[in-house]
Design a protein around this motif. Structure first.
Motif, PDB file in Angstrom:
ATOM      1  N   GLY A 194     -27.732  -5.357 -21.062  1.00  0.00           N
ATOM      2  CA  GLY A 194     -28.192  -4.175 -21.211  1.00  0.00           C
ATOM      3  C   GLY A 194     -27.686  -2.640 -20.936  1.00  0.00           C
ATOM      4  N   ASN A 232     -36.288  -1.755 -23.168  1.00  0.00           N
ATOM      5  CA  ASN A 232     -36.793  -2.593 -23.364  1.00  0.00           C
ATOM      6  C   ASN A 232     -38.810  -3.079 -23.513  1.00  0.00           C
ATOM      7  OD1 ASN A 232     -34.355  -1.924 -23.847  1.00  0.00           O
ATOM      8  ND2 ASN A 232     -34.358  -3.279 -26.009  1.00  0.00           N
ATOM      9  N   TYR A 330     -21.630   1.219 -31.261  1.00  0.00           N
ATOM     10  CA  TYR A 330     -21.254  -0.203 -30.671  1.00  0.00           C
ATOM     11  C   TYR A 330     -20.039  -0.308 -29.168  1.00  0.00           C
ATOM     12  CZ  TYR A 330     -22.345  -4.351 -27.959  1.00  0.00           C
ATOM     13  OH  TYR A 330     -22.942  -5.655 -26.782  1.00  0.00           O
ATOM     14  N   PRO A 341     -21.818   4.710 -20.567  1.00  0.00           N
ATOM     15  CA  PRO A 341     -22.715   4.878 -21.839  1.00  0.00           C
ATOM     16  C   PRO A 341     -21.474   6.634 -22.421  1.00  0.00           C
ATOM     17  CG  PRO A 341     -23.615   4.548 -20.403  1.00  0.00           C
ATOM     18  CD  PRO A 341     -22.616   4.310 -19.627  1.00  0.00           C
ATOM     19  N   TYR A 343     -23.575   8.449 -24.925  1.00  0.00           N
ATOM     20  CA  TYR A 343     -24.337   8.690 -26.358  1.00  0.00           C
ATOM     21  C   TYR A 343     -24.396  10.116 -26.987  1.00  0.00           C
ATOM     22  CZ  TYR A 343     -26.439   3.988 -25.757  1.00  0.00           C
ATOM     23  OH  TYR A 343     -26.778   2.825 -25.296  1.00  0.00           O
ATOM     24  N   GLN A 370     -25.608   1.908 -31.469  1.00  0.00           N
ATOM     25  CA  GLN A 370     -26.331   1.678 -30.384  1.00  0.00           C
ATOM     26  C   GLN A 370     -27.027   2.546 -30.159  1.00  0.00           C
ATOM     27  OE1 GLN A 370     -24.361   0.647 -26.912  1.00  0.00           O
ATOM     28  NE2 GLN A 370     -25.950  -0.453 -26.254  1.00  0.00           N
ATOM     29  N   ARG A 372     -30.363   4.648 -27.858  1.00  0.00           N
ATOM     30  CA  ARG A 372     -31.233   4.380 -27.304  1.00  0.00           C
ATOM     31  C   ARG A 372     -32.054   5.846 -26.960  1.00  0.00           C
ATOM     32  NH1 ARG A 372     -28.913   4.330 -20.616  1.00  0.00           N
ATOM     33  NH2 ARG A 372     -28.685   1.726 -21.705  1.00  0.00           N
ATOM     34  N   GLN A 374     -34.964   7.287 -24.734  1.00  0.00           N
ATOM     35  CA  GLN A 374     -34.890   7.412 -23.511  1.00  0.00           C
ATOM     36  C   GLN A 374     -36.546   7.975 -22.583  1.00  0.00           C
ATOM     37  OE1 GLN A 374     -31.842   7.019 -20.132  1.00  0.00           O
ATOM     38  NE2 GLN A 374     -32.720   8.320 -18.992  1.00  0.00           N
ATOM     39  N   TRP A 380     -36.563   3.142 -20.995  1.00  0.00           N
ATOM     40  CA  TRP A 380     -35.881   3.336 -22.118  1.00  0.00           C
ATOM     41  C   TRP A 380     -36.063   1.883 -23.260  1.00  0.00           C
ATOM     42  CZ3 TRP A 380     -32.831   3.098 -18.261  1.00  0.00           C
ATOM     43  CH2 TRP A 380     -31.081   1.376 -18.178  1.00  0.00           C
ATOM     44  N   GLU A 382     -33.152   0.257 -26.179  1.00  0.00           N
ATOM     45  CA  GLU A 382     -32.194   0.787 -26.898  1.00  0.00           C
ATOM     46  C   GLU A 382     -32.026  -0.441 -27.921  1.00  0.00           C
ATOM     47  OE1 GLU A 382     -28.857  -1.973 -24.633  1.00  0.00           O
ATOM     48  OE2 GLU A 382     -29.945  -0.622 -22.813  1.00  0.00           O
ATOM     49  N   GLN A 383     -31.346  -0.312 -28.871  1.00  0.00           N
ATOM     50  CA  GLN A 383     -31.628  -1.766 -29.911  1.00  0.00           C
ATOM     51  C   GLN A 383     -30.162  -1.467 -30.421  1.00  0.00           C
ATOM     52  OE1 GLN A 383     -34.741  -0.664 -32.031  1.00  0.00           O
ATOM     53  NE2 GLN A 383     -34.144   0.309 -33.713  1.00  0.00           N
ATOM     54  N   THR A 384     -29.885  -2.088 -31.345  1.00  0.00           N
ATOM     55  CA  THR A 384     -28.183  -1.831 -32.548  1.00  0.00           C
ATOM     56  C   THR A 384     -28.695  -2.050 -33.946  1.00  0.00           C
ATOM     57  OG1 THR A 384     -27.629  -3.588 -32.166  1.00  0.00           O
ATOM     58  CG2 THR A 384     -26.775  -2.793 -30.416  1.00  0.00           C
TER      59      THR A 384
END
Length: 741
Positions: A194, A232, A330, A341, A343, A370, A372, A374, A380, A382-384
């Motif tokens: 991560g 997570n 991603y 990052p 983002y 991806q 996030r 936060q 935070w 995060e996932q995809t």
């Protein structure tokens, strides 16, 4: 987990000497802490230490000195156990492990538990058997102080980054599923996950699997610096390396200000006189919802890609507070590294966040976004999420997939069709033969249907086939080369090489007789293809996981000792040797031609190191030319007696004049290319990048000619192409059938 049989028996004595998994904690098992340790029940204190990246090296002894200081200091503190997060040794060689054993104090023997790092396995001619003999198998788990501790092994044989794979997930699910409700789990491994880290290629799936369980923390190394993150639902502590300083990490079970159980993590520096300076770093909560879990999206909606734009909607739960929500494609092209990052913030409307993302630079095929979320306190989630980029008329199309156990790292060979009986030269009758690290070999038709399936030991390199395409030669880490009938998969013979066969076999004609030549351990072997009888061998030719070449007169090979050599194809007598790399054993292991696929043609032999491609006179070994670039991993292709295509690991393709090495054209794809490399179909070279892309490059001028994202995990296995159908395997064990146009 496969291919352990050779190392497990030897591990009984050495593993108990050095530490390894607790008694009974074989792969798939959960064990109590080993006898003699502090009981560590839930009502008693738990105290343990963590070290990482010790990099024992006989040439540079500073880290050895520092580790001796650390272990002496730890012996006085009597920890319940010690975790080692890998890169125990610098190149995973026997003398380095022997040196490690010498500095281990008696007070810590049997109390240290290990997870291997890439330096322990990357250049290992035993395919992890040496590591397992010393430190035991992984993954494994044990319980202490009411905490479930998992030692995971994402390292890959002969490769740099980490990978869990379907088999790793199955083990992890089985291990975590049997825990009593509420039991906190802590995992230690070499690679951090991560954040800005992309060292494990399937880490989005790893985090998805963790989300359903009470995993509270991760201890990791690899990056040689401290990085503590809370996301997570877990706390990850990435640690400084012993290679950098005499430092370890001390962990105690305690309670926070509210009386809730936590693990207190501190850094401890050890001076030469044994003085220890302890600095608190972080706490790892063992109960509660977990840091960052409140920010987990309730829903992520991705629209259809149009004009290179992806619409995104993220919905949060009321518990999320007022977080920031960011998205980015991603960074698939980041190979075993980190990436800052980038983002893009979404626009908030209550619990709904919306926006669009520019995905016009992505290859056609399945891609990942991806996400996030936060919180203000820096924690935070995060996932995809998956989406598809449509392709154009020039782009290849994926037609079928076939799932194998383990990783399809071994590459694809072409053989004969079982129905027609015609040779592999007939493109419409060819079979695609693939091997996996799970020990399975399959023959597939070009429509993806299976003709036969056979079982061998783990396969890590491309099989070979005889001239008629009727016999397939499969290299295996179980010490054997297997000859299989291409029509049926039945075993014709097997040859015990006395060491893992980690090099790809080369089949050629010598005086009208077919020979198969391959490397195993430190040896080079030539066998009769019909019987499997040994014609000759060179026991000390040096380790190679690449492939030799033969022109009927001489066999050419490159090895980990820094030399390229030529041998008489009839007798195995050495004819010449060319020194490609100089330096100590450590330097040679890292930078020599240990993974080179040798190419021969036009009176030249093309070999490579991680720095250069080198053309040698086939008869004398005299150097003709050198082209700079790390061209070892992607095989050189001699296209005819006039040109040669070179591909660096950084994705620079150069077509050169074979006679002089002078550049004809060059194209920088700016993507990492490793063992899969390049295959030619007609007037186009198709490049398999390590991050799962297939890219066409015209041989005439180097111009791009279509592309496809065929996989989202790494690709190392060499492809095969027949009749416009390209087949390639990935590290998830999937063989992809791709129609080129």
């Amino acid at each position: 987990m496969l291919g352990m049989a050779g190392g497990s028996a030897a591990a009984v004595g050495l593993a108990s000497l050095l530490g390894a998994a607790p008694a009974g904690a074989a792969p798939g098992a959960t064990a109590a802490i080993a006898p003699g340790h502090r009981p560590g029940g839930s009502d008693k204190p738990l105290r343990f230490a963590v070290v990482t990246d010790t990099h024992i090296n006989l040439t540079n002894t500073q880290s050895t000195t520092w580790l001796a200081q650390i272990y002496a200091a730890l012996a006085t503190r009597e920890p319940d156990f010690v975790l080692h997060c890998g890169d125990i040794a610098d190149t995973g060689q026997p003398d380095e492990y022997d040196r490690y054993a010498q500095i281990l104090p008696d007070a810590l023997r049997g109390k240290i538990h290990y997870s291997p790092g890439n330096h322990d396995t990357r250049w290992d001619p035993t395919a992890k058997q040496l590591y397992r003999a010393h430190f035991g198998p992984a993954p494994y788990s044990f319980d202490a102080g009411g905490i479930h501790i998992i030692g995971f092994d994402p390292s890959e044989v002969l490769q740099e980054p980490g990978h869990y794979g379907p088999g790793g997930f199955a083990w992890l699910e089985a291990d975590l599923r049997r825990l009593p409700p509420g039991t906190p789990a802590v995992l230690f491994q070499h690679f951090p996950l991560g954040n800005s880290f992309y060292y494990v290629d399937d880490q989005p799936a790893v985090l998805d699997h963790f989300a359903g369980y009470n995993l509270r923390g991760i201890f990791a190394g690899h990056i040689h610096r401290e990085d503590i993150s809370h996301f997570n639902g877990l706390t990850q502590v990435a640690m400084n390396a012993v290679l950098n300083a005499p430092v370890y990490y001390w962990v105690e079970k305690s309670t926070d200000g509210g009386g809730m159980p936590v693990l207190q993590v501190s850094r401890v520096s050890v001076a030469a006189d044994g003085t220890q300076t302890e600095v608190p770093l972080s706490t790892m909560p063992l109960t509660g919802t977990g840091q960052g879990r409140a920010q987990r999206p309730r829903q992520v909606l991705l629209g259809r890609v149009g004009a290179g734009v992806l619409p995104v909607t993220v919905r949060l739960t009321p518990d999320a507070g007022s977080p920031q929500v960011g998205v980015q494609p991603y960074p698939q092209a980041v190979f075993g590294g980190s990436s800052a990052p980038a983002y893009q913030a979404l626009t908030a409307d209550g619990d709904r966040f919306t926006g669009t993302v520019d995905v016009s630079a992505l290859a056609p095929g399945q891609q990942r976004l991806q996400v996030r979320v936060q919180a203000a306190d820096g924690t935070w989630w995060e996932q995809t999420n998956l989406f598809t980029v449509p392709g154009g008329a020039r782009d290849p199309r994926q037609r079928w997939q076939y799932q194998m156990p383990g990783a399809a790292q071994g590459g694809i060979a072409l053989a004969v069709d079982a129905k027609s009986g015609r040779g592999s030269a007939q493109q419409d009758s060819a079979l695609l033969v693939a091997g996996s690290s799970g020990g399975q070999v399959v023959a597939l038709r070009t429509d993806g249907s299976r003709v036969w399936r056979a079982q061998t030991g783990p396969v890590y390199r491309q099989p070979g086939a005889d001239a008629a395409g009727e016999t397939v030669f499969v290299p295996s880490a179980d010490h054997h080369l297997y000859a299989l009938d291409a029509r049926t998969g039945h075993r014709r013979w097997q040859f015990d090489a006395g060491a893992p066969v980690l090099g790809a076999p080369e089949v050629s004609q010598v005086d009208g007789q077919q020979r198969v030549v391959f490397s195993a351990g430190q040896g080079l072997f030539a066998l009769d293809t019909a019987t499997g009888h040994q014609v000759w061998s060179v026991p000390d030719s040096s380790f190679s996981s690449g492939r030799p070449a033969c022109d009927g007169e001489r066999v050419y090979a490159a090895g980990a000792d820094g030399y390229a050599r030529a041998y008489d194809a009839r007798t195995g007598q050495q004819l010449w040797a060319y020194q490609m790399v100089t330096g100590d054993e450590h330097h040679l292991d890292l930078y020599s031609g240990w993974d080179a696929v040798v190419a021969v043609g036009g009176g030249l032999v093309v070999v490579a190191t991680v720095s250069n491609a080198i053309a040698l006179d086939a008869a004398t070994g005299a150097k003709r030319w050198t082209v700079s670039g790390s061209t070892m991993y992607a095989p050189a292709l001699i296209l005819d007696d006039a040109t040669c295509l070179l591909t660096t690991e950084w994705g620079v393709l150069t077509l050169v004049h074979l006679a002089t090495g002078a550049t004809i054209w060059q194209n920088n794809l700016a993507l990492r290319v490793f063992n899969a490399g390049v295959v030619v179909n007609g007037d186009t070279a198709w490049v398999l990048t390590v991050d799962g892309k297939l890219i066409g490059v015209r041989l005439a001028d180097g111009a791009r000619a279509g592309w496809l994202q065929h996989s989202l995990v790494y690709t190392f296995g060499r492809p095969a192409v027949t009749g416009g159908m390209l087949a390639v395997g990935d590290q998830n064990g999937v063989v992809h059938g791709i129609r080129l146009r």
